[in-house]
Write a protein that holds these residues in place. Structure first.
Motif, PDB file in Angstrom:
ATOM      1  N   ASP A  88      14.698 -16.920  31.035  1.00  0.00           N
ATOM      2  CA  ASP A  88      15.376 -16.989  32.304  1.00  0.00           C
ATOM      3  C   ASP A  88      15.427 -18.541  32.686  1.00  0.00           C
ATOM      4  OD1 ASP A  88      14.999 -14.306  32.127  1.00  0.00           O
ATOM      5  OD2 ASP A  88      14.491 -14.114  34.464  1.00  0.00           O
ATOM      6  N   TYR A  89      16.837 -18.974  33.069  1.00  0.00           N
ATOM      7  CA  TYR A  89      17.457 -20.315  33.490  1.00  0.00           C
ATOM      8  C   TYR A  89      16.397 -20.862  34.304  1.00  0.00           C
ATOM      9  CZ  TYR A  89      20.008 -23.946  35.664  1.00  0.00           C
ATOM     10  OH  TYR A  89      20.539 -25.068  36.348  1.00  0.00           O
ATOM     11  N   ASP A  90      16.038 -22.020  34.216  1.00  0.00           N
ATOM     12  CA  ASP A  90      15.375 -22.944  35.098  1.00  0.00           C
ATOM     13  C   ASP A  90      15.988 -24.142  35.220  1.00  0.00           C
ATOM     14  OD1 ASP A  90      13.383 -24.549  36.419  1.00  0.00           O
ATOM     15  OD2 ASP A  90      11.828 -23.853  35.324  1.00  0.00           O
ATOM     16  N   CYS A 129      25.079 -12.133  33.258  1.00  0.00           N
ATOM     17  CA  CYS A 129      24.977 -11.250  32.226  1.00  0.00           C
ATOM     18  C   CYS A 129      25.500 -11.652  30.758  1.00  0.00           C
ATOM     19  CB  CYS A 129      25.520  -9.718  32.465  1.00  0.00           C
ATOM     20  SG  CYS A 129      24.639  -8.821  34.033  1.00  0.00           S
ATOM     21  N   LYS A 130      26.849 -12.356  30.893  1.00  0.00           N
ATOM     22  CA  LYS A 130      27.176 -12.769  29.614  1.00  0.00           C
ATOM     23  C   LYS A 130      26.400 -13.871  28.827  1.00  0.00           C
ATOM     24  CE  LYS A 130      32.045 -11.510  30.943  1.00  0.00           C
ATOM     25  NZ  LYS A 130      33.127 -12.193  31.205  1.00  0.00           N
ATOM     26  N   TRP A 177      11.497  -5.464  27.213  1.00  0.00           N
ATOM     27  CA  TRP A 177      12.928  -5.343  26.360  1.00  0.00           C
ATOM     28  C   TRP A 177      13.937  -4.652  27.360  1.00  0.00           C
ATOM     29  CZ3 TRP A 177      16.388  -1.740  25.378  1.00  0.00           C
ATOM     30  CH2 TRP A 177      17.488  -2.020  24.332  1.00  0.00           C
ATOM     31  N   ARG A 178      15.034  -4.943  27.719  1.00  0.00           N
ATOM     32  CA  ARG A 178      16.184  -4.115  28.116  1.00  0.00           C
ATOM     33  C   ARG A 178      17.383  -4.619  27.855  1.00  0.00           C
ATOM     34  NH1 ARG A 178      18.129  -5.106  34.167  1.00  0.00           N
ATOM     35  NH2 ARG A 178      19.820  -3.605  33.204  1.00  0.00           N
ATOM     36  N   ASP A 225      13.609 -12.524  36.417  1.00  0.00           N
ATOM     37  CA  ASP A 225      14.970 -11.931  37.013  1.00  0.00           C
ATOM     38  C   ASP A 225      15.748 -11.119  36.096  1.00  0.00           C
ATOM     39  OD1 ASP A 225      14.223 -13.112  39.186  1.00  0.00           O
ATOM     40  OD2 ASP A 225      15.509 -15.109  39.002  1.00  0.00           O
ATOM     41  N   SER A 226      15.855 -11.416  34.746  1.00  0.00           N
ATOM     42  CA  SER A 226      16.582 -10.937  33.855  1.00  0.00           C
ATOM     43  C   SER A 226      16.321  -9.307  33.457  1.00  0.00           C
ATOM     44  CB  SER A 226      16.520 -11.631  32.439  1.00  0.00           C
ATOM     45  OG  SER A 226      15.307 -11.857  32.171  1.00  0.00           O
ATOM     46  N   LEU A 227      14.849  -8.943  34.027  1.00  0.00           N
ATOM     47  CA  LEU A 227      14.194  -7.608  33.811  1.00  0.00           C
ATOM     48  C   LEU A 227      14.110  -6.842  35.361  1.00  0.00           C
ATOM     49  CD1 LEU A 227      11.326  -8.264  31.309  1.00  0.00           C
ATOM     50  CD2 LEU A 227      13.778  -7.567  30.981  1.00  0.00           C
TER      51      LEU A 227
END
Length: 553
Positions: free
Chosen positions: A269-271, A181-182, A171-172, A134-136
């Protein structure tokens, strides 16, 4: 026509000259077709192997890339076979060709990637993003081959998983448009990815890039195949980008840039089903001290399946109790984003790991202060003080607190639970004069004390006058507030484990900074003492024991 050497006049070329030229042209055409053209029909694995060999002899990289593309496609088809030996050969050939193809493509397009179509010589190759983290997933991604990421020695060994495909690192830059995002590191988001080549529904070659945490397997024919992965490379890439170590040291001397880095950061990513391991660094340090432990946890399959690693960044020049409040706020903000209802299993079972001053903060995070600390500062309750409600509420948050809900275990490394004599030494005296703390909460304290001087602990006022108020001063064993906080122990139900260093010849016995009598506290499930200095986060025996603790239910 050609000219006679003797007369220089043109005359007809003999028939055998034309035949010879035609033969050369035909030979060249055939050779080019074998090496760079579309593969002929036949055994797909045999043709793939021939394309692989031919590519090594082709000077033009784009022509070789076309061979690698066809090779990877044919090997993919060959991998659908039922014969195990053939599957293994086909997978190795597919990976070899994809590895070279990806290297060529990344050289051609080093910029961030989106799904698009590339022309390899005169043929299309679709780039397909599938199940990215999700973060990418909402922007262009910088891609790199994982085997080209250098492992810093401090991380230890590289952890890889064999399987189909070529491991990549994506990477991003951190996003800005969502609350989560924080919770991404300021130096960017790096994630483990895997790529392979397969035919699309229309037969066009596709370079598929996928996240390996979401789906560690892929389907080929009627079987599931594990994907190749490299879980060390993403953190190594982030480590390489980070400049936080320099900022951490500068922060001790009053630098303000470190404040921009403060927070709680997710490394994956959070799980909601995985237990967070929240790591808290010590004085003048940064989360990079946890490089080896982070790599070990993520590189061990059984631990990777159970845990997610989070890093805390806090200002180490401010007093310990103030940092405890900062860490609490960081965790509160994170859970407000990740699990506002408080129902996720991850929210109910957290592990804190703290080194040195980070261990003191971690102990206070799971302790109930009652009025013990408050009474070391003032002789009347908060409601009896003069001052603005906001200032008094701030002091109440700093000096009165409860165990943080959901923390079930704490691991202390080289923690000065009873202070450190170094703070009273010449080194400490020097540090007190160069380490400066600036925080709005300290300004609130000064304002309230100015209006309530008769109710301030006179011993504390005297200590402030001679030693100031900073992280160094609050590590002194005799400091009144620190002495009160030292009596606070983890709440019932919280399991804790202590690790201490004992360097031979050190007086008093300890790691050279923290004495044994300060690092070892009663009630621990286990106490491990090793012959080492203060940097226990690099000690192999300590790290192995921590992994054993995490393996326990």
């Amino acid at each position: 026509m050609y000219r006679s050497p003797a007369s220089g006049k043109p005359r007809s070329r003999p028939w055998w000259g034309y035949a010879w030229l035609a033969g050369l042209a035909l030979l060249a055409a055939c050779s080019g077709a074998v090496k760079t053209g579309a593969p002929e029909k036949g055994d797909s694995l045999v043709v793939a192997q021939r394309l692989w060999r031919d590519a090594a002899e082709i000077q033009r990289k784009d022509m070789a890339a076309r061979n690698w593309m066809h090779c990877a496609m044919l090997a993919y088809h060959a991998s659908e076979a039922d014969d195990a030996a053939r599957q293994q050969q086909a997978q190795a050939m597919a990976d070899n060709c994809t590895h070279e193809l990806v290297g060529y493509l990344l050289d051609q397009e080093p910029v961030p990637w989106r799904p698009h179509t590339i022309r390899v010589v005169d043929e299309p190759l679709r780039v397909v993003f599938r199940d990215l983290p999700d973060s990418l997933d909402d922007g262009p991604v910088v891609l790199g081959r994982a085997d080209e990421v250098t492992m810093p020695p401090v991380m230890g060994e590289r952890f890889t998983t064999p399987g189909y495909g070529v491991p990549l690192v994506g990477w991003r830059a951190p996003c800005r448009d969502r609350p989560i995002c924080k919770l991404y590191p300021p130096d960017g988001v790096t994630r483990a990815l895997t790529a392979w080549v397969e035919p699309g529904d229309d037969g066009v070659a596709q370079l598929v890039v996928t996240g390996t945490r979401k789906h560690p397997e892929m389907a080929i024919g009627h079987r599931s195949v594990p994907l190749a992965s490299d879980f060390s490379a993403p953190y190594a890439a982030l480590f390489d980008r980070s400049h936080i170590n320099r900022l951490a040291l500068w922060n001790l001397l009053g630098g303000s840039q470190f404040a921009q880095e403060e927070g709680l950061y997710l490394l994956q990513d959070y799980d909601p089903a995985k237990t967070p391991v929240i790591m808290v660094h010590g004085l003048g340090r940064s989360p990079l001290i946890w490089a080896r432990l982070t790599n070990l946890i993520d590189g061990t399959p059984e631990l990777r399946a159970r845990y997610q690693v989070w890093h805390i960044v806090y200002p180490t020049n401010t007093p310990v109790l103030l940092n405890r409040m900062y860490v609490q706020r960081m965790m509160d903000r994170a859970w407000q984003v990740l699990d506002p209802d408080g129902t996720a299993p991850a929210h109910q079972d957290m592990v804190l790991v703290g080194h040195s001053m980070g261990g003191v903060i971690s102990r206070l995070m799971v302790s109930d202060s009652n009025d013990v600390v408050w009474k070391a500062v003032f002789d009347i309750p908060p409601e009896g003080l003069k001052g603005t409600p906001a200032d008094i509420a701030t002091l109440d948050s700093v000096f009165r607190f409860h165990p943080y809900p959901g923390v079930s275990r704490v691991i202390f490394l080289a923690t000065p639970h009873l202070g450190s004599p170094l703070a009273d030494s010449f080194v400490g005296w020097l540090a007190l004069r160069v380490v400066h703390a600036h925080a709005p909460e300290l300004e609130a304290l000064h304002r309230v004390v100015a209006e309530n001087g008769t109710h301030e602990n006179p011993l504390l006022a005297q200590d402030y006058a001679s030693h100031g108020l900073s992280s160094i001063s609050t590590l002194r064993a005799a400091q009144p507030v620190s002495r009160a906080a030292q009596s606070l122990m983890p709440a019932a139900g919280v399991r804790y484990y202590t690790f201490a260093g004992d360097l031979p010849g050190t007086t008093p016995p300890g790691d050279g900074i923290v004495p044994l009598k300060s690092a070892v506290i009663p009630g621990a499930v286990s106490t491990t003492i090793v012959k080492d200095g203060h940097q226990l986060y690099l000690n192999d025996e300590v790290l192995a024991k921590i992994l054993d603790i995490l393996r326990q239910p």
